[in-house]
Design an enzyme around this catalytic site. Structure first.
Site, PDB file in Angstrom:
ATOM      1  N   ARG A 106       0.863  -1.186   0.000  1.00 34.80           N
ATOM      2  CA  ARG A 106       0.000   0.000   0.000  1.00 34.80           C
ATOM      3  C   ARG A 106       0.890   1.224   0.000  1.00 34.80           C
ATOM      4  O   ARG A 106       1.794   1.334   0.837  1.00 34.80           O
ATOM      5  CB  ARG A 106      -0.909   0.051   1.221  1.00 34.80           C
ATOM      6  N   HIS A 133      -7.515   0.798  -6.151  1.00 33.64           N
ATOM      7  CA  HIS A 133      -7.699   0.050  -4.894  1.00 33.64           C
ATOM      8  C   HIS A 133      -8.464  -1.244  -5.244  1.00 33.64           C
ATOM      9  O   HIS A 133      -9.630  -1.418  -4.864  1.00 33.64           O
ATOM     10  CB  HIS A 133      -8.475   0.914  -3.894  1.00 33.64           C
ATOM     11  N   GLN A 136     -10.445  -3.613  -2.770  1.00 30.68           N
ATOM     12  CA  GLN A 136     -11.684  -3.003  -2.254  1.00 30.68           C
ATOM     13  C   GLN A 136     -12.850  -3.295  -3.203  1.00 30.68           C
ATOM     14  O   GLN A 136     -13.968  -3.577  -2.768  1.00 30.68           O
ATOM     15  CB  GLN A 136     -11.475  -1.482  -2.119  1.00 30.68           C
ATOM     16  N   ASP A 229     -16.797   8.300  -1.089  1.00 33.30           N
ATOM     17  CA  ASP A 229     -15.493   8.141  -0.437  1.00 33.30           C
ATOM     18  C   ASP A 229     -15.141   9.494   0.183  1.00 33.30           C
ATOM     19  O   ASP A 229     -15.766  10.515  -0.145  1.00 33.30           O
ATOM     20  CB  ASP A 229     -14.452   7.715  -1.498  1.00 33.30           C
ATOM     21  N   CYS A 271     -16.172   2.855   1.135  1.00 35.32           N
ATOM     22  CA  CYS A 271     -15.030   1.976   1.416  1.00 35.32           C
ATOM     23  C   CYS A 271     -14.562   2.107   2.866  1.00 35.32           C
ATOM     24  O   CYS A 271     -13.939   1.186   3.399  1.00 35.32           O
ATOM     25  CB  CYS A 271     -13.885   2.279   0.457  1.00 35.32           C
ATOM     26  N   ARG A 316     -13.963  -7.353   2.902  1.00 32.12           N
ATOM     27  CA  ARG A 316     -12.552  -7.115   2.545  1.00 32.12           C
ATOM     28  C   ARG A 316     -11.720  -8.356   2.885  1.00 32.12           C
ATOM     29  O   ARG A 316     -10.815  -8.736   2.156  1.00 32.12           O
ATOM     30  CB  ARG A 316     -11.986  -5.914   3.333  1.00 32.12           C
TER      31      ARG A 316
END
Ligand code: CP
Ligand code: NVA
Length: 332
Positions: A106, A133, A136, A229, A271, A316
Site C-alpha cells: 500500500r 484500490h 476493495q 469516499d 469503502c 474485505r
C-alpha cells in the site's frame, strides 16, 4: 482458472470472468469461515505486508486471511522499513522475494507497486495506491451481489472525487462486470479521459454503461447503489480541505439524495473510513473549522438501514483471502 504466480495490481489486468471467479472463491471461503470449516490452503507460507500509508481494514484483512490460510504475516509499517528511503523498490522486491511467498503493498503511485511486481519473483498484491484500490472493489462487488443477487445491470452511482483510487477502480470494476456506472461530481473531478476511453471499450463487451453527470438529481434517479469516499485522500495536503468542501458539498450523500432515487431498495456504500460525524480527530477539526457536522455522508444515512458499509468492510477479508489463496496456488 489458474491464478498461480499472478500479481494482483489492478482490475484492468483481469477479465470479467476472472474477477467473478475471485468473487466466487471469496463467497466460498466466507461460507467455510462461517461454518467453521478449516481452509488452511497455504499452510507454511509467509507474506510481507508493506504499508507506506496507514490502514485498518486492509491490514487486518490481510493478517486475518493469512492466518486462516495457515500463513505467517509480517507487517512493515509506514515508518519502520527502508523502502524508498534507504533501499530502492527493486532491491526491496528481491530481498522480500527471498523470504516471503507473496508481498502486499500500500502506498503512493501505481508505478511503485508495478515496479515492485516487476522485480519480485513472488505474487504482489496492491493494497491501495493513489490510482487504484482493486481489493476493495472485489469486496464491494461481493457485497452488491449478496444484496441484490446479481451484478450485471445494477445502477451504480459514485458521488464525489471520481479521479482518485476509488472512483477509478469502481469505474473499471463496473465496466468489467457489466454494471451501469455513473460518476456524479463537478466536471473537474471526472476520471482521467484515457482511463474512461479504456473503460468504454471494455463496456462494449460487458454491456456496462458509463455516465458522467454533474447534477446529483439526474445522476441518482433509479440508482441501486449510491457510493461515496472521503473528499481528501491519504497523501493529499490538509490545505485542500477548504476547496474540496466548497466544490464537493453539493455531492454529499444525505437523506434528500437517497430519496431522489425513487427506489426503496437503494443501498449506501463507502469503502471507509468515513467522516459522517465529529467522532474522529480530522472530522472534528475540519467540521469545527468549516461549520459542518459531517462531510461526504451524513450520520443519518451512514446509520440508516440502507447503509451496508459494515458488511462491505467484512468482505474485505474474504476477498483478500481469495486473492492470496488463488495467486499462491492454494486453490484453483
Ligand atoms: N477501505 C480501506 O482500504 O480501509 P483501510 O484504509 O482502513 O485499509
Ligand atoms: N480515497 C481514499 C480511500 C481509502 C480506502 C484514500 O486513498 O485515502
Amino acid at each position: 482458472m489458474d491464478f498461480k504466480g499472478k500479481d494482483f495490481l489492478k482490475l484492468l489486468d483481469f477479465t470479467g470472468e476472472e474477477i467473478l471467479a475471485l468473487i466466487d472463491l471469496a463467497a466460498d471461503l466466507k461460507a467455510k469461515k462461517k461454518a467453521g470449516v478449516a481452509h488452511r490452503y497455504c499452510e507454511g507460507k509467509n507474506v510481507a505486508l508493506i504499508f507506506e500509508k496507514t490502514s485498518t481494514r486492509t491490514r487486518c484483512a490481510f493478517e486475518v486471511a493469512a492466518r486462516d490460510l495457515g500463513m505467517g504475516a509480517t507487517y512493515l509499517d509506514p515508518s519502520g522499513s527502508q523502502i524508498g528511503k534507504k533501499e530502492s523498490i527493486a532491491d526491496t522486491a528481491r530481498v522480500l522475494s527471498s523470504m516471503f511467498d507473496g508481498i502486499e503493498y500500500r502506498g503512493f503511485g501505481q508505478s511503485i507497486v508495478e515496479e515492485l511486481a516487476e522485480y519480485a519473483s513472488v505474487p504482489v498484491w496492491n493494497g491501495l495506491t493513489d490510482e487504484f484500490h482493486p481489493t476493495q472493489i472485489l469486496a464491494d462487488m461481493l457485497t452488491i451481489r449478496e444484496q441484490f443477487g446479481y451484478l450485471k445491470g445494477i445502477r451504480f452511482v459514485y458521488m464525489g472525487d471520481a479521479r482518485f483510487n476509488m472512483g477509478n477502480s469502481l469505474m473499471v470494476g463496473c465496466a468489467k462486470l457489466g454494471l451501469h456506472f455513473t460518476a456524479c461530481c463537478p466536471e473537474a473531478y471526472f476520471p482521467d479521459k484515457a482511463l474512461v476511453d479504456t473503460c468504454l471499450e471494455i463496456a462494449k463487451q460487458s454491456g456496462a454503461t458509463l455516465t458522467f453527470e454533474a447534477s446529483p438529481e439526474k445522476a441518482v434517479r433509479d440508482a441501486d447503489v449510491i457510493y461515496t469516499d472521503i473528499w481528501v485522500s491519504m497523501g493529499e495536503p490538509v490545505s485542500i480541505w477548504e476547496k474540496r468542501i466548497e466544490e464537493l458539498s453539493p455531492y454529499q450523500v444525505n437523506t434528500a439524495l437517497m430519496n431522489m432515487t425513487g427506489k426503496d431498495s437503494t443501498v449506501f456504500m463507502h469503502c471507509l473510513p468515513a467522516y459522517h460525524d465529529l467522532c474522529t480527530q480530522v472530522g472534528k477539526e475540519m467540521g469545527e473549522k468549516f461549520g459542518r457536522d459531517s462531510m461526504e455522508v451524513t450520520n443519518e444515512v451512514f446509520e440508516s438501514p440502507a447503509s451496508i458499509v459494515f458488511k462491505e468492510a467484512e468482505n474485505r477479508m474474504h476477498t483478500i483471502k481469495a486473492v492470496m489463496a488463488a495467486t499462491l496456488g492454494g486453490v484453483k
